[in-house]
Design a protein around this motif. Sequence first.
Motif, PDB file in Angstrom:
ATOM      1  N   LEU A  84     -49.933 -39.282 -58.236  1.00  0.00           N
ATOM      2  CA  LEU A  84     -49.545 -40.667 -58.449  1.00  0.00           C
ATOM      3  C   LEU A  84     -50.435 -41.559 -57.601  1.00  0.00           C
ATOM      4  O   LEU A  84     -50.848 -41.180 -56.507  1.00  0.00           O
ATOM      5  CB  LEU A  84     -48.085 -40.905 -58.040  1.00  0.00           C
ATOM      6  N   ALA A  85     -50.717 -42.750 -58.098  1.00  0.00           N
ATOM      7  CA  ALA A  85     -51.486 -43.717 -57.318  1.00  0.00           C
ATOM      8  C   ALA A  85     -51.037 -45.121 -57.702  1.00  0.00           C
ATOM      9  O   ALA A  85     -50.959 -45.451 -58.888  1.00  0.00           O
ATOM     10  CB  ALA A  85     -52.985 -43.565 -57.564  1.00  0.00           C
ATOM     11  N   SER A  86     -50.728 -45.932 -56.694  1.00  0.00           N
ATOM     12  CA  SER A  86     -50.401 -47.341 -56.914  1.00  0.00           C
ATOM     13  C   SER A  86     -51.291 -48.172 -56.001  1.00  0.00           C
ATOM     14  O   SER A  86     -52.287 -47.672 -55.457  1.00  0.00           O
ATOM     15  CB  SER A  86     -48.915 -47.595 -56.650  1.00  0.00           C
ATOM     16  N   ASP A  87     -50.973 -49.463 -55.805  1.00  0.00           N
ATOM     17  CA  ASP A  87     -51.815 -50.335 -55.000  1.00  0.00           C
ATOM     18  C   ASP A  87     -52.110 -49.720 -53.637  1.00  0.00           C
ATOM     19  O   ASP A  87     -51.212 -49.246 -52.938  1.00  0.00           O
ATOM     20  CB  ASP A  87     -51.119 -51.679 -54.792  1.00  0.00           C
ATOM     21  N   GLY A  88     -53.393 -49.744 -53.264  1.00  0.00           N
ATOM     22  CA  GLY A  88     -53.790 -49.232 -51.962  1.00  0.00           C
ATOM     23  C   GLY A  88     -53.974 -47.734 -51.910  1.00  0.00           C
ATOM     24  O   GLY A  88     -54.245 -47.180 -50.843  1.00  0.00           O
ATOM     25  N   GLN A  89     -53.832 -47.042 -53.033  1.00  0.00           N
ATOM     26  CA  GLN A  89     -53.951 -45.587 -53.039  1.00  0.00           C
ATOM     27  C   GLN A  89     -55.149 -45.124 -53.847  1.00  0.00           C
ATOM     28  O   GLN A  89     -55.442 -45.665 -54.915  1.00  0.00           O
ATOM     29  CB  GLN A  89     -52.693 -44.941 -53.638  1.00  0.00           C
ATOM     30  N   GLY A 116     -50.552 -50.508 -60.807  1.00  0.00           N
ATOM     31  CA  GLY A 116     -51.132 -51.548 -59.962  1.00  0.00           C
ATOM     32  C   GLY A 116     -52.645 -51.449 -59.948  1.00  0.00           C
ATOM     33  O   GLY A 116     -53.293 -51.307 -60.979  1.00  0.00           O
ATOM     34  N   ARG A 117     -53.195 -51.509 -58.737  1.00  0.00           N
ATOM     35  CA  ARG A 117     -54.632 -51.333 -58.569  1.00  0.00           C
ATOM     36  C   ARG A 117     -54.935 -49.958 -57.996  1.00  0.00           C
ATOM     37  O   ARG A 117     -55.934 -49.755 -57.300  1.00  0.00           O
ATOM     38  CB  ARG A 117     -55.204 -52.428 -57.657  1.00  0.00           C
ATOM     39  N   GLY A 118     -54.077 -49.009 -58.292  1.00  0.00           N
ATOM     40  CA  GLY A 118     -54.303 -47.633 -57.848  1.00  0.00           C
ATOM     41  C   GLY A 118     -55.506 -47.019 -58.545  1.00  0.00           C
ATOM     42  O   GLY A 118     -55.917 -47.440 -59.636  1.00  0.00           O
ATOM     43  N   ARG A 119     -56.055 -45.987 -57.896  1.00  0.00           N
ATOM     44  CA  ARG A 119     -57.221 -45.308 -58.461  1.00  0.00           C
ATOM     45  C   ARG A 119     -57.068 -43.808 -58.291  1.00  0.00           C
ATOM     46  O   ARG A 119     -56.581 -43.329 -57.260  1.00  0.00           O
ATOM     47  CB  ARG A 119     -58.510 -45.778 -57.771  1.00  0.00           C
ATOM     48  N   ALA A 120     -57.485 -43.079 -59.304  1.00  0.00           N
ATOM     49  CA  ALA A 120     -57.464 -41.616 -59.253  1.00  0.00           C
ATOM     50  C   ALA A 120     -58.815 -41.084 -59.722  1.00  0.00           C
ATOM     51  O   ALA A 120     -59.505 -41.709 -60.542  1.00  0.00           O
ATOM     52  CB  ALA A 120     -56.346 -41.066 -60.127  1.00  0.00           C
ATOM     53  N   VAL A 121     -59.170 -39.933 -59.175  1.00  0.00           N
ATOM     54  CA  VAL A 121     -60.395 -39.242 -59.567  1.00  0.00           C
ATOM     55  C   VAL A 121     -60.036 -37.791 -59.860  1.00  0.00           C
ATOM     56  O   VAL A 121     -59.354 -37.142 -59.062  1.00  0.00           O
ATOM     57  CB  VAL A 121     -61.465 -39.303 -58.461  1.00  0.00           C
ATOM     58  N   PHE A 122     -60.483 -37.304 -61.008  1.00  0.00           N
ATOM     59  CA  PHE A 122     -60.315 -35.890 -61.333  1.00  0.00           C
ATOM     60  C   PHE A 122     -61.664 -35.333 -61.741  1.00  0.00           C
ATOM     61  O   PHE A 122     -62.298 -35.821 -62.677  1.00  0.00           O
ATOM     62  CB  PHE A 122     -59.308 -35.687 -62.463  1.00  0.00           C
ATOM     63  N   GLU A 148     -53.171 -52.871 -66.275  1.00  0.00           N
ATOM     64  CA  GLU A 148     -54.551 -53.090 -66.711  1.00  0.00           C
ATOM     65  C   GLU A 148     -55.534 -52.943 -65.557  1.00  0.00           C
ATOM     66  O   GLU A 148     -56.734 -52.778 -65.776  1.00  0.00           O
ATOM     67  CB  GLU A 148     -54.679 -54.488 -67.336  1.00  0.00           C
ATOM     68  N   GLN A 149     -55.047 -53.027 -64.325  1.00  0.00           N
ATOM     69  CA  GLN A 149     -55.928 -52.930 -63.156  1.00  0.00           C
ATOM     70  C   GLN A 149     -56.095 -51.490 -62.661  1.00  0.00           C
ATOM     71  O   GLN A 149     -56.924 -51.218 -61.804  1.00  0.00           O
ATOM     72  CB  GLN A 149     -55.397 -53.800 -62.013  1.00  0.00           C
ATOM     73  N   ALA A 150     -55.272 -50.574 -63.161  1.00  0.00           N
ATOM     74  CA  ALA A 150     -55.358 -49.178 -62.733  1.00  0.00           C
ATOM     75  C   ALA A 150     -56.695 -48.570 -63.179  1.00  0.00           C
ATOM     76  O   ALA A 150     -57.273 -48.979 -64.190  1.00  0.00           O
ATOM     77  CB  ALA A 150     -54.196 -48.385 -63.304  1.00  0.00           C
ATOM     78  N   GLU A 151     -57.150 -47.591 -62.417  1.00  0.00           N
ATOM     79  CA  GLU A 151     -58.450 -46.986 -62.714  1.00  0.00           C
ATOM     80  C   GLU A 151     -58.372 -45.474 -62.530  1.00  0.00           C
ATOM     81  O   GLU A 151     -57.777 -44.981 -61.573  1.00  0.00           O
ATOM     82  CB  GLU A 151     -59.522 -47.557 -61.778  1.00  0.00           C
ATOM     83  N   VAL A 152     -58.989 -44.751 -63.439  1.00  0.00           N
ATOM     84  CA  VAL A 152     -59.118 -43.304 -63.285  1.00  0.00           C
ATOM     85  C   VAL A 152     -60.512 -42.891 -63.728  1.00  0.00           C
ATOM     86  O   VAL A 152     -61.052 -43.401 -64.715  1.00  0.00           O
ATOM     87  CB  VAL A 152     -58.034 -42.549 -64.100  1.00  0.00           C
ATOM     88  N   ASP A 153     -61.107 -42.010 -62.963  1.00  0.00           N
ATOM     89  CA  ASP A 153     -62.400 -41.407 -63.313  1.00  0.00           C
ATOM     90  C   ASP A 153     -62.148 -39.924 -63.520  1.00  0.00           C
ATOM     91  O   ASP A 153     -61.833 -39.202 -62.572  1.00  0.00           O
ATOM     92  CB  ASP A 153     -63.417 -41.622 -62.192  1.00  0.00           C
ATOM     93  N   THR A 154     -62.290 -39.457 -64.750  1.00  0.00           N
ATOM     94  CA  THR A 154     -61.995 -38.066 -65.061  1.00  0.00           C
ATOM     95  C   THR A 154     -63.225 -37.392 -65.668  1.00  0.00           C
ATOM     96  O   THR A 154     -63.879 -37.964 -66.552  1.00  0.00           O
ATOM     97  CB  THR A 154     -60.778 -37.951 -65.995  1.00  0.00           C
ATOM     98  N   LYS A 155     -63.519 -36.205 -65.175  1.00  0.00           N
ATOM     99  CA  LYS A 155     -64.726 -35.510 -65.628  1.00  0.00           C
ATOM    100  C   LYS A 155     -64.451 -34.004 -65.714  1.00  0.00           C
ATOM    101  O   LYS A 155     -64.770 -33.250 -64.789  1.00  0.00           O
ATOM    102  CB  LYS A 155     -65.895 -35.790 -64.685  1.00  0.00           C
ATOM    103  N   PRO A 156     -63.849 -33.541 -66.796  1.00  0.00           N
ATOM    104  CA  PRO A 156     -63.727 -32.094 -66.997  1.00  0.00           C
ATOM    105  C   PRO A 156     -65.060 -31.520 -67.478  1.00  0.00           C
ATOM    106  O   PRO A 156     -65.734 -32.133 -68.309  1.00  0.00           O
ATOM    107  CB  PRO A 156     -62.638 -31.970 -68.061  1.00  0.00           C
ATOM    108  N   GLN A 157     -65.435 -30.362 -66.956  1.00  0.00           N
ATOM    109  CA  GLN A 157     -66.744 -29.797 -67.266  1.00  0.00           C
ATOM    110  C   GLN A 157     -66.630 -28.315 -67.586  1.00  0.00           C
ATOM    111  O   GLN A 157     -65.886 -27.585 -66.929  1.00  0.00           O
ATOM    112  CB  GLN A 157     -67.693 -29.936 -66.079  1.00  0.00           C
TER     113      GLN A 157
END
Length: 235
Positions: A84-89, A116-122, A148-157
């Motif tokens: 999980l990720a929300s603002d500041g995470q 929120g403005r949470g961000r995740a990377v996978f 709409e401000q949430a962000e995720v960068d996902t890269k399965p390889q």
Amino acid sequence: LGEGGGFHIGVTELFLCANAALRPERLQQEGSSALHLHSLRLPQERDSRYRGTSLALGAAWSRTELKISFAGPGADCQLDGLYLASDGQLNDFHLDIDHGVSHCSSRERFKGIIDGRGRAVFDGRILVRAGAQKSDAQLSNHNLMLSEQAEVDTKPQLEIHADDVQCGHGTSVGHLDPEQMFYLQSRGLGAAQARQMLCLGFAVEVIDALSDSALREHALSLLHRRLDGSDGGEV
């Protein structure tokens, strides 16, 4: 676990010998100012079985690194994860699965809920080396965006150097289905209740992978609190 800052750095190194089996379950719920870095290294010998579940719910910045390698045929690995990720995470998962020998299997299933403005990377990588015939590997990463401000960068390889394998990967990034929200609200649920129910339905598949009933109930309770904002988070 409070609001004070701290930096956790943990390294776990496991060795699964032939025919060994292990099922660890891990929950990270550190405070909103904490920094968290955890790394797992796991070589598996012949016919060993590993099933690990990781839940990453807290910390301002959290990174989990999982490196699995197969050193003997017949080894099997299953990894489940929820973040999980929300603002500041910022929540960050990195997987490196190395099929170095034949007749091994791996399953990786990870889900994220970002608000929120949470961000995740996978970042998930499966390597099937030359000679690792009859490998069976499947990797999935699905993300639910609540703003709409949430962000995720996902890269399965997938990196495959053998020709007799069954391998696949998939990823998705999406929002709550408006039709599902409308259906639940037409049955008398408020918008917040409908949102919570859909998020729980999305996450429960991973939480159900926990074998310990007390941990499973605790994780569900934490998720409920995050979804309704009662712990101060926005997810």
